[in-house]
Every structure is written in C-alpha cells, then in structure tokens.
Scaffold this motif. Structure first.
Motif, PDB file in Angstrom:
ATOM      1  N   SER A  82      36.128 -40.796   5.043  1.00  0.00           N
ATOM      2  CA  SER A  82      34.753 -40.755   4.547  1.00  0.00           C
ATOM      3  C   SER A  82      34.465 -39.373   3.981  1.00  0.00           C
ATOM      4  O   SER A  82      34.989 -38.370   4.476  1.00  0.00           O
ATOM      5  N   HIS A  83      33.614 -39.340   2.962  1.00  0.00           N
ATOM      6  CA  HIS A  83      33.159 -38.094   2.356  1.00  0.00           C
ATOM      7  C   HIS A  83      31.805 -38.381   1.729  1.00  0.00           C
ATOM      8  O   HIS A  83      31.600 -39.468   1.152  1.00  0.00           O
ATOM      9  N   PRO A  84      30.846 -37.445   1.813  1.00  0.00           N
ATOM     10  CA  PRO A  84      29.508 -37.734   1.281  1.00  0.00           C
ATOM     11  C   PRO A  84      29.464 -38.038  -0.212  1.00  0.00           C
ATOM     12  O   PRO A  84      28.516 -38.674  -0.683  1.00  0.00           O
ATOM     13  N   ASP A  85      30.466 -37.602  -0.963  1.00  0.00           N
ATOM     14  CA  ASP A  85      30.462 -37.816  -2.401  1.00  0.00           C
ATOM     15  C   ASP A  85      31.432 -38.893  -2.875  1.00  0.00           C
ATOM     16  O   ASP A  85      31.612 -39.072  -4.085  1.00  0.00           O
ATOM     17  N   ARG A  86      32.072 -39.612  -1.925  1.00  0.00           N
ATOM     18  CA  ARG A  86      33.059 -40.609  -2.295  1.00  0.00           C
ATOM     19  C   ARG A  86      32.812 -41.906  -1.527  1.00  0.00           C
ATOM     20  O   ARG A  86      32.289 -41.884  -0.405  1.00  0.00           O
ATOM     21  N   PRO A  87      33.186 -43.043  -2.093  1.00  0.00           N
ATOM     22  CA  PRO A  87      33.103 -44.291  -1.332  1.00  0.00           C
ATOM     23  C   PRO A  87      34.100 -44.267  -0.178  1.00  0.00           C
ATOM     24  O   PRO A  87      35.110 -43.558  -0.226  1.00  0.00           O
ATOM     25  N   ALA A  88      33.815 -45.025   0.865  1.00  0.00           N
ATOM     26  CA  ALA A  88      34.731 -45.089   1.993  1.00  0.00           C
ATOM     27  C   ALA A  88      36.082 -45.637   1.540  1.00  0.00           C
ATOM     28  O   ALA A  88      36.162 -46.490   0.652  1.00  0.00           O
ATOM     29  N   ASN A 202      32.500 -24.652   4.654  1.00  0.00           N
ATOM     30  CA  ASN A 202      31.555 -25.303   5.552  1.00  0.00           C
ATOM     31  C   ASN A 202      31.897 -26.793   5.633  1.00  0.00           C
ATOM     32  O   ASN A 202      31.932 -27.470   4.600  1.00  0.00           O
ATOM     33  N   PRO A 203      32.152 -27.340   6.832  1.00  0.00           N
ATOM     34  CA  PRO A 203      32.547 -28.749   6.928  1.00  0.00           C
ATOM     35  C   PRO A 203      31.428 -29.729   6.621  1.00  0.00           C
ATOM     36  O   PRO A 203      31.685 -30.921   6.453  1.00  0.00           O
ATOM     37  N   VAL A 204      30.192 -29.256   6.510  1.00  0.00           N
ATOM     38  CA  VAL A 204      29.071 -30.120   6.138  1.00  0.00           C
ATOM     39  C   VAL A 204      28.854 -30.107   4.623  1.00  0.00           C
ATOM     40  O   VAL A 204      28.715 -31.159   3.995  1.00  0.00           O
ATOM     41  N   THR A 205      28.840 -28.920   4.031  1.00  0.00           N
ATOM     42  CA  THR A 205      28.523 -28.797   2.608  1.00  0.00           C
ATOM     43  C   THR A 205      29.740 -28.742   1.690  1.00  0.00           C
ATOM     44  O   THR A 205      29.622 -28.970   0.486  1.00  0.00           O
ATOM     45  N   GLY A 206      30.909 -28.369   2.228  1.00  0.00           N
ATOM     46  CA  GLY A 206      32.082 -28.203   1.389  1.00  0.00           C
ATOM     47  C   GLY A 206      32.057 -26.943   0.551  1.00  0.00           C
ATOM     48  O   GLY A 206      32.875 -26.781  -0.355  1.00  0.00           O
ATOM     49  N   GLU A 207      31.145 -26.028   0.853  1.00  0.00           N
ATOM     50  CA  GLU A 207      31.038 -24.767   0.115  1.00  0.00           C
ATOM     51  C   GLU A 207      31.598 -23.618   0.945  1.00  0.00           C
ATOM     52  O   GLU A 207      31.512 -23.627   2.178  1.00  0.00           O
ATOM     53  N   ARG A 208      32.134 -22.624   0.258  1.00  0.00           N
ATOM     54  CA  ARG A 208      32.561 -21.405   0.949  1.00  0.00           C
ATOM     55  C   ARG A 208      31.314 -20.561   1.210  1.00  0.00           C
ATOM     56  O   ARG A 208      30.704 -20.046   0.276  1.00  0.00           O
TER      57      ARG A 208
END
Length: 246
Positions: A82-88, A202-208
C-alpha cells in the motif's frame, strides 16, 4: 538490565514496504523470516545472483517516497503493498515481478536507473551487512536523537526488526559481544549499525525532512543507530516479551 520488546517488523522486499508482526519464530543462524527475502535490482546493477550491496537495488536512500510503502505477507505467499499515491497491489514475488515494477515506477526518481528485476535473496537474506542477522533498535535512543534534532522521529525511518523500550538511551551499544534472551530465543549481539540517507525520509510524507546521520555524527562522532544480532537459539518471540541478559 530488563527491557521490553515493543515492536516487531519485517520488510518482505528490501526498501519497498514494512510489515508489523505480533509474534514470530526466529530460527538459529537465519534472518527474520520473510525479511528482505526479495530485492528489486535497477538497470545500473550487475545482473548476477546472490547477496549484493544496497546500491544495486531500489532503496529508500535513493527514492524517499518508498518510505511510505507498507506491506503484508498473505497466507498464500503473495505480498500486498500500500502507498497513499498508488492503488493497492497484491503480487506473487516468484512470478509477478513485472507487476511490482509497474507499481513502483512512479515512486522511483526518473533520474535514477530504472527498475529491472525482482530477485530472490540468498539464505542469509538481503540485509545491508550480508549476514543472517536481525537488527535491534531502542525507542529510548530514538527519543534522545529526536530531542537533539528538535523534532519527533518515527522508528520506521530506521527499518529495524526488533524495537525495544524501557532502556537507557544508547544502552544497546554496550551489548556487543553479549547474549540476550527474548521469549524462548537467544540472540548474540554482534555489532553496531552504521546509518545512511534512508533515515532522512519521513515514512508518512515520503519527504526528506531530517538529517539523523548528521545529528548522530555531530553529537557522537559516529553514524550508528541500533545493533545487529545473530540468533543462536531458535525460539518464539512476541510483542511484550521481556528482554534480558542470557
């Protein structure tokens, strides 16, 4: 020393997804079952079997959006991501690596070598140190590092297997060469873990958004967080277990 096993994690595909566990059987001289059992080579890597260094694979250090991926190993052996920007996605790693390549491509920097092939790890797993070991992290050390950085850090940044609490900060470094009992398993602590840029994501946002390695070096003149351990006696472990010297 008495600590508590607070969390158990595995990462079925190296660098792509984390999976929490309530309990697991650790086998002697083996990695965490199902941890880093697969890894995704990129086109810049040599096409060869066996253990390879992390630079050959899709990893968080080079693709911070991968930090947001969560995983679940299904009873059939399929891996669900799972990823917030991708389908399961649910895929069979033995036969459906192409499905993972298509799914992960938008999360991987366009400037980096493209995904090429999902490869099965050798018996020792595809851990960064090339050894059949598990990694142990401390929440107390994480809290100390967070205070030094000035913001709370999630333990998931460090992609460990066993997360302990009820310790003094950095106490785990004193365990090198000693044996611990967790549940019915015995583990020999073999050394410290040197960290890389993967911890910036960041494991929530995916940003450094933080520099743990820089903070570690500034405070302690090293880049270490957590320790490796070899399982010397097979046994079941579970969240909540006491951790004590053997």
């Amino acid at each position: 020393m008495t600590a508590r096993l607070a969390q158990i994690w595995r990462h079925p595909v190296k660098g792509i997804g984390r999976e929490p566990l309530d309990a697991v059987t650790l086998n002697a001289d083996a990695p965490m079952p199902g941890d880093r059992a697969w890894a995704f080579q990129h086109e810049g890597a040599p096409d060869e079997p066996g253990w390879q260094p992390r630079r050959n694979f899709l990893v968080v250090a080079n693709g911070p959006k991968l930090a947001q991926v969560t995983a679940k190993t299904e009873e059939t052996g399929r891996i669900a991501l799972s990823h917030p920007d991708r389908p399961a996605l649910s895929f069979a790693p033995e036969t459906e690596g192409a499905a993972l390549a298509e799914w992960v491509r938008p999360l991987w920097p366009e400037t980096a070598p493209a995904p090429r092939a999902l490869v099965k790890a050798p018996p020792q797993g595809m851990g960064d140190n090339g050894a059949a070991e598990v990694s142990i992290l401390s929440l107390a050390s994480l809290r100390d590092l967070s205070e030094r950085i000035g913001k709370p850090l999630a333990i998931e940044r460090f992609r460990g297997n066993l997360v302990l609490d009820d310790l003094a900060p950095w106490q785990e470094f004193d365990w090198c060469g000693t044996t611990l009992r967790i549940g019915s398993a015995l583990l020999e602590v073999t050394g410290r873990i040197e960290r890389c840029r993967a911890t910036e994501a960041n494991p929530v946002t995916g940003e450094r958004d933080a520099e743990p390695v820089r903070a570690l070096y500034g405070a302690f003149r090293h880049r270490d967080f957590g320790v490796y351990a070899r399982v010397v006696q097979t046994g079941m472990i579970a969240v909540g277990n006491e951790v004590s010297p053997a």
